[in-house]
Scaffold this motif. Sequence first.
Motif, mmCIF file in Angstrom:
data_model
loop_
_atom_site.group_PDB
_atom_site.id
_atom_site.type_symbol
_atom_site.label_atom_id
_atom_site.label_comp_id
_atom_site.label_asym_id
_atom_site.label_seq_id
_atom_site.Cartn_x
_atom_site.Cartn_y
_atom_site.Cartn_z
ATOM 1 N N THR A 103 0.849 -1.183 0.000
ATOM 2 C CA THR A 103 0.000 0.000 0.000
ATOM 3 C C THR A 103 0.894 1.245 0.000
ATOM 4 O OG1 THR A 103 -1.514 -1.269 1.365
ATOM 5 C CG2 THR A 103 -1.984 1.074 1.119
ATOM 6 N N ARG A 104 0.603 2.169 -0.912
ATOM 7 C CA ARG A 104 1.416 3.385 -0.981
ATOM 8 C C ARG A 104 0.907 4.425 0.001
ATOM 9 N NH1 ARG A 104 1.902 4.228 -7.225
ATOM 10 N NH2 ARG A 104 2.771 2.193 -7.763
ATOM 11 N N GLY A 105 1.818 5.309 0.449
ATOM 12 C CA GLY A 105 1.408 6.361 1.379
ATOM 13 C C GLY A 105 2.624 6.896 2.111
ATOM 14 N N ILE A 106 2.392 7.387 3.346
ATOM 15 C CA ILE A 106 3.491 7.957 4.129
ATOM 16 C C ILE A 106 4.348 6.819 4.660
ATOM 17 C CG2 ILE A 106 4.036 9.426 6.116
ATOM 18 C CD1 ILE A 106 0.931 10.271 5.828
ATOM 19 N N THR A 107 5.647 6.852 4.271
ATOM 20 C CA THR A 107 6.522 5.746 4.646
ATOM 21 C C THR A 107 6.872 5.803 6.129
ATOM 22 O OG1 THR A 107 7.432 5.880 2.450
ATOM 23 C CG2 THR A 107 8.647 4.553 4.045
ATOM 24 N N LEU A 108 6.756 4.662 6.777
ATOM 25 C CA LEU A 108 7.125 4.565 8.193
ATOM 26 C C LEU A 108 8.488 3.903 8.347
ATOM 27 C CD1 LEU A 108 3.819 3.312 9.866
ATOM 28 C CD2 LEU A 108 4.721 5.628 9.848
ATOM 29 N N TRP A 109 8.753 2.954 7.436
ATOM 30 C CA TRP A 109 9.935 2.101 7.605
ATOM 31 C C TRP A 109 10.321 1.548 6.254
ATOM 32 C CZ3 TRP A 109 10.350 -3.356 7.129
ATOM 33 C CH2 TRP A 109 11.504 -3.924 7.689
ATOM 34 N N GLU A 110 11.595 1.492 5.978
ATOM 35 C CA GLU A 110 12.024 1.065 4.657
ATOM 36 C C GLU A 110 13.198 0.107 4.780
ATOM 37 O OE1 GLU A 110 11.855 3.550 0.486
ATOM 38 O OE2 GLU A 110 12.642 4.468 2.282
ATOM 39 N N TRP A 111 13.187 -0.929 3.934
ATOM 40 C CA TRP A 111 14.334 -1.842 3.926
ATOM 41 C C TRP A 111 14.462 -2.394 2.515
ATOM 42 C CZ3 TRP A 111 15.127 -7.314 3.541
ATOM 43 C CH2 TRP A 111 16.434 -7.714 3.889
ATOM 44 N N LEU A 136 11.440 -3.106 0.112
ATOM 45 C CA LEU A 136 10.238 -3.191 0.947
ATOM 46 C C LEU A 136 10.035 -1.907 1.728
ATOM 47 C CD1 LEU A 136 10.544 -6.778 2.440
ATOM 48 C CD2 LEU A 136 9.056 -6.008 0.595
ATOM 49 N N SER A 137 8.768 -1.471 1.765
ATOM 50 C CA SER A 137 8.485 -0.302 2.591
ATOM 51 C C SER A 137 7.130 -0.463 3.236
ATOM 52 C CB SER A 137 8.526 0.964 1.744
ATOM 53 O OG SER A 137 7.419 0.965 0.869
ATOM 54 N N VAL A 138 7.058 -0.034 4.475
ATOM 55 C CA VAL A 138 5.792 -0.104 5.197
ATOM 56 C C VAL A 138 5.283 1.317 5.363
ATOM 57 C CG1 VAL A 138 4.716 -0.701 7.372
ATOM 58 C CG2 VAL A 138 6.466 -2.193 6.398
ATOM 59 N N THR A 139 4.017 1.505 4.964
ATOM 60 C CA THR A 139 3.455 2.849 5.076
ATOM 61 C C THR A 139 2.404 2.875 6.167
ATOM 62 O OG1 THR A 139 1.727 2.363 3.508
ATOM 63 C CG2 THR A 139 3.780 3.235 2.611
ATOM 64 N N LYS A 140 2.041 4.074 6.573
ATOM 65 C CA LYS A 140 1.012 4.240 7.600
ATOM 66 C C LYS A 140 -0.312 3.660 7.108
ATOM 67 C CE LYS A 140 -0.949 7.866 10.463
ATOM 68 N NZ LYS A 140 -1.831 8.905 9.915
ATOM 69 N N GLU A 141 -0.623 3.963 5.840
ATOM 70 C CA GLU A 141 -1.869 3.433 5.257
ATOM 71 C C GLU A 141 -1.798 1.903 5.177
ATOM 72 O OE1 GLU A 141 -0.232 5.966 4.213
ATOM 73 O OE2 GLU A 141 -1.623 7.631 4.039
ATOM 74 N N GLY A 142 -0.596 1.410 4.888
ATOM 75 C CA GLY A 142 -0.405 -0.034 4.772
ATOM 76 C C GLY A 142 -0.742 -0.742 6.065
#
Lengths: 268, 270
Positions: free
Chosen positions: A90-98, A101-107
């Motif tokens: 899910t795209r959006g404001i990124t919280l964490w990236e590796w 792979l990226s985890v977003t707030k919306e995700g």
Amino acid sequence: MKFLNHLTLGQYIPADSPVHRLDPRCKILSVVLLLAGIFMMKHPVAFIAWGIFLLFLSRFSRIPFRVVIQGARPVIILVLFTAGIHLFLTRGITLWEWGPLSVTKEGVGMAFRMGLRLSFLVLFAGFLTLTTSPMELSDGLESLFRPFQRFGFPAHEMAMMMTIALRFIPTLFDETDRILRAQLARGADLDHGGILRRMKAFIPVLVPLFVIVFQRAEDLAQAMEARCYRGGTGRSRMNPLRWKRTDTFAMAGTLVIVAIFVLMDLGA
Amino acid sequence: MFALRGVSFTYPGAVTPALGGVELSIRNGEWVALIGANGSGKSTLAKLFNALLIPTRGDCLVCGLKTDNEDNLWEIRRRVSMVFQNPDNQIVASVVEEDVAFGPENLGLPSSEIHERVFDCLCLVGLEEKRRAPTYALSGGQKQRLAIAGALAMQPRCLVLDEATAMLDPQGREDVLKILRDLHKRGMTLVQITHRLDEILDATRVVVLGKGKIAWAGDLAGLFAMRDCFNEWGLEMPPLVRFSRKLQERNLLPKACLPFVKELLENLCP
Ligand SMILES: Nc1ncnc2c1ncn2[C@@H]1O[C@H](COP(=O)(O)OP(=O)(O)OP(=O)(O)O)[C@@H](O)[C@H]1O
Ligand SMILES: [Mg+2]
């Protein structure tokens, strides 16, 4: 034995509860309504409300909550997989990236929502099979689909197929076991080598199985014919379905609850 | 009950007929044992009785109804029930009582009557305690008794059993025979197909089939007097009959007797 029981009787747990006593048609329609409601659930408050309803239902149908959860165990992987996909894609404001792979707030929100929705779907649908015997279930489905018979939908045939499939599952297991042992006794090697070799080794098991299945099907068809079977027309039932007033109440109750939940969700 | 006139039957695609020119009539209340070698046409004949097969030539009448008329099928099958060799291939439902109900349900009977018939038939075969049990959990003998209950629930006038005891152990076989004796006493017409001559001792008439024709017909005493033909028919004399013949040959017994222990004893020490 327990395994066979599970296969033939499904998850059905006989008990004397108001939910068990409901007409299977009422239960099928209610579950459809509930599932539609769950699909629309978004807000955290709604999740809590549905959760409370789930507990209430478990109490009301005398099925321990532990058993309800157990029934949903096979789909845990599916739930985790769905949640994972939403978490990372899910795209959006990124919280964490590796790396990629990226985890977003919306995700995170989506993962929770989809995971919970799917779990609730399975848990609520589980109540149908936990409180309704396969026979009732197929009777209910046949009765609900009967109006579509006019357009060529084989409602009766579908129900009869379900009944016979359930009846023959244990027999087929026995048969497979017998053939397997016969082939093993003749020196068949079923658990060595690569996947291709193993699959090839199973052909001598599958071929006789198919032959036996067709032979049995023919015998059964003849036995059914001998007992005056000629399809659904003119057939009666030993325990015909009866729509009672409690079924109407239950149906109306479900409708009201789903409506309240959905409206609450939309309002919040 | 049954009247077969010059009945021949050839399976589609087969060259030789399975039955050729069979003349046979069976009266109400008879217990007919149908015996013969493998492939002699016993099962084919049984299926003609129930209109599962229609003669390719000749007429088959059941209670005066011709089996080749589609409109009669229903009536014929309510009057003649069949029990087959393998109980596993004739049980339809997963629960005992639901399987017995299958036939009456097909007849479109009201629920109360179905309940009554199911209970009566299960009592008759001694399975009333198993009525809610799953069918796969029954023993072979119990399954065959269930199949009989399912056939009886149609309230037929005649029961045709095609090697119904072939897969059972001695106890299971005796259970089935006991039910048959019971039914015969109540006036049910029975057609019993078997390979075992020790099972036909209650029959009122014996019909021997050979190569699709009736090789011989008569009563039990007559059958065991035909010892020279047994090989040709592909049948085996019961040991007791052979024994009594040996005794007779040595003048130890006034006359050969039927395979009943009691009769042999009475003849031995009058
Ligand atoms: N479905 C079929 N199609 C073609 N031929 C068949 C079919 N069933 C039986 N036959 C043939 O018809 C003949 C009579 O068979 P039938 O099954 O009536 O014998 P049977 O006396 O019942 O034998 P068994 O003691 O083995 O049960 C046999 O030669 C057999 O090969
Ligand atoms: Mg046969």
